[in-house]
Each structure stands twice: as C-alpha cells, then as structure tokens.
Design a protein around this motif. Sequence first.
Motif, mmCIF file in Angstrom:
data_model
loop_
_atom_site.group_PDB
_atom_site.id
_atom_site.type_symbol
_atom_site.label_atom_id
_atom_site.label_comp_id
_atom_site.label_asym_id
_atom_site.label_seq_id
_atom_site.Cartn_x
_atom_site.Cartn_y
_atom_site.Cartn_z
ATOM 1 N N ALA A 55 46.948 46.709 37.637
ATOM 2 C CA ALA A 55 47.620 46.894 38.948
ATOM 3 C C ALA A 55 46.753 47.756 40.048
ATOM 4 C CB ALA A 55 48.934 47.496 39.002
ATOM 5 N N HIS A 56 46.541 48.783 38.670
ATOM 6 C CA HIS A 56 45.792 50.174 38.921
ATOM 7 C C HIS A 56 43.999 49.856 39.191
ATOM 8 C CE1 HIS A 56 43.340 53.999 38.713
ATOM 9 N NE2 HIS A 56 45.162 54.953 38.706
ATOM 10 N N ALA A 57 43.813 48.700 39.121
ATOM 11 C CA ALA A 57 42.064 48.671 39.167
ATOM 12 C C ALA A 57 42.354 47.776 40.732
ATOM 13 C CB ALA A 57 41.730 47.565 38.010
ATOM 14 N N PHE A 58 43.492 46.852 40.667
ATOM 15 C CA PHE A 58 43.700 46.247 41.700
ATOM 16 C C PHE A 58 43.937 47.842 43.406
ATOM 17 C CE2 PHE A 58 47.060 44.929 45.005
ATOM 18 C CZ PHE A 58 46.847 44.097 45.700
ATOM 19 N N LYS A 63 41.823 50.818 47.996
ATOM 20 C CA LYS A 63 41.437 52.189 48.113
ATOM 21 C C LYS A 63 39.399 51.793 48.717
ATOM 22 C CE LYS A 63 42.829 55.932 48.454
ATOM 23 N NZ LYS A 63 44.002 56.356 48.910
ATOM 24 N N ASP A 64 38.898 51.345 47.772
ATOM 25 C CA ASP A 64 37.351 51.196 47.750
ATOM 26 C C ASP A 64 37.105 50.769 48.880
ATOM 27 O OD1 ASP A 64 37.311 52.839 45.307
ATOM 28 O OD2 ASP A 64 36.186 51.576 44.364
ATOM 29 N N LYS A 68 43.484 52.311 53.626
ATOM 30 C CA LYS A 68 45.094 53.453 52.988
ATOM 31 C C LYS A 68 46.341 52.960 52.333
ATOM 32 C CE LYS A 68 43.543 57.613 55.606
ATOM 33 N NZ LYS A 68 43.733 58.268 54.801
ATOM 34 N N ILE A 69 46.754 53.326 51.440
ATOM 35 C CA ILE A 69 47.488 53.183 50.516
ATOM 36 C C ILE A 69 48.835 54.110 50.859
ATOM 37 C CG2 ILE A 69 48.607 51.711 48.316
ATOM 38 C CD1 ILE A 69 45.125 51.482 47.406
ATOM 39 N N ALA A 88 50.581 57.392 36.761
ATOM 40 C CA ALA A 88 49.889 58.236 36.857
ATOM 41 C C ALA A 88 49.424 57.024 37.843
ATOM 42 C CB ALA A 88 48.636 58.153 36.661
ATOM 43 N N LEU A 89 50.092 57.108 38.785
ATOM 44 C CA LEU A 89 49.835 55.911 40.682
ATOM 45 C C LEU A 89 49.481 56.848 41.530
ATOM 46 C CD1 LEU A 89 51.513 52.833 40.078
ATOM 47 C CD2 LEU A 89 49.187 53.554 38.983
ATOM 48 N N ALA A 90 48.125 57.872 41.539
ATOM 49 C CA ALA A 90 47.970 59.484 42.353
ATOM 50 C C ALA A 90 47.474 58.414 43.266
ATOM 51 C CB ALA A 90 48.101 59.957 41.474
#
Length: 179
Positions: A55-58, A63-64, A68-69, A88-90
């Motif tokens: 999920a974080h990589a996705f 974002k890259d 906007k998320i 840590a989903l900042a």
Amino acid sequence: NRSIEDLNHGLITKPELLRTRFSRLLSIWTGVDGSHLAGRYQHFLSQQGQELPQAHAFLSNVKDRGHKIYAATNGVSYIQRGRLQAQALAIFDDIFISDEVGAHKPSTDFFEKISDQVNDFHPDSALMIGDSLTADIQGGNNAGIDSIWFNPNGLVNETPAVPTYQVKNYQEILTILSK
C-alpha cells in the motif's frame, strides 16, 4: 443486529453503534459491562492498524505522478488518527474523519464539506477509491465523483452502488490513473 452497515445506511447513529455493539453481544451473559468493554476495545484498536501489502509503495507511486491523496473515513477520530500514525501513512495530503467533518459517508454532505476544505476541488477530476460499496462507492455516486471499487477478492456487487471502475490490484488503479 446493528452494525457498521446500519450506520452506512443511516439506520443508526455512530454514538448508538459505539455504545451498543458490545452490550448487545454480551447481553446473553450477566455481569459484563458492555460500555467498559467498548471503551477498552476502542483504545486497543487505536493502537494498531493493518497496512495492505504494498500500500505504501502504491501511494508513493500515485504521489510521484503528481496526484493529491486524501484519506476519507467514517471512523472515530482518535482511533483513526492513532491507526494511521502507527502505520506511518503521512503520505496523505490530508485526512478527513467523519467525526471531525460533521457528516459521514455516503452522505453528500460529507463530500461537500471535504470539497470546501480542498483547494481547487473539482468533482470531475476527483476519484474515490475504496473497498466499501455502501460507504465509499455509494458516497462517490451521491457526490458525482467517479469511483474505483477495490475488490481484490472478486466479490459480487449486490448493492445499488455503481462503481465507475472495479479493480483487483494496485496496478489496475495505476492503469486507470494513466488515462
């Protein structure tokens, strides 16, 4: 049986759900304080969260790409903030929690209040991604926002909610975002 689905359909209020879910369950036993148990449950729930694999990589990939998320949840504020902090989903540009927004998904009011807080928000360029047909997808339908139903298990949609897209994995979402 009152549940989160009853909340999503407007059949009960969030305070009623939080107050009664354990009392009803434990009513078959005597001497158990359902309200106390509910408080303990919420405390421990706020201390943990589960991140879907990759999920974080996705989210970083999205974002890259310049998107906007935002997170939009019906959860209880202190529980959701604790869970998101633990994971840590900042990466989110902002987090909108129904307790703080003053409305809950799938209501149009929830999405209107969010759109008022997001600079240059346009429904035609927004995309609601979620796994709940009754909250996320129906909410997108109600607000006139395209939606993606994240359905990795291939469940059958037996609700009136109609997702714009249905996907089984993150790569399919990235393909849609590339269009």
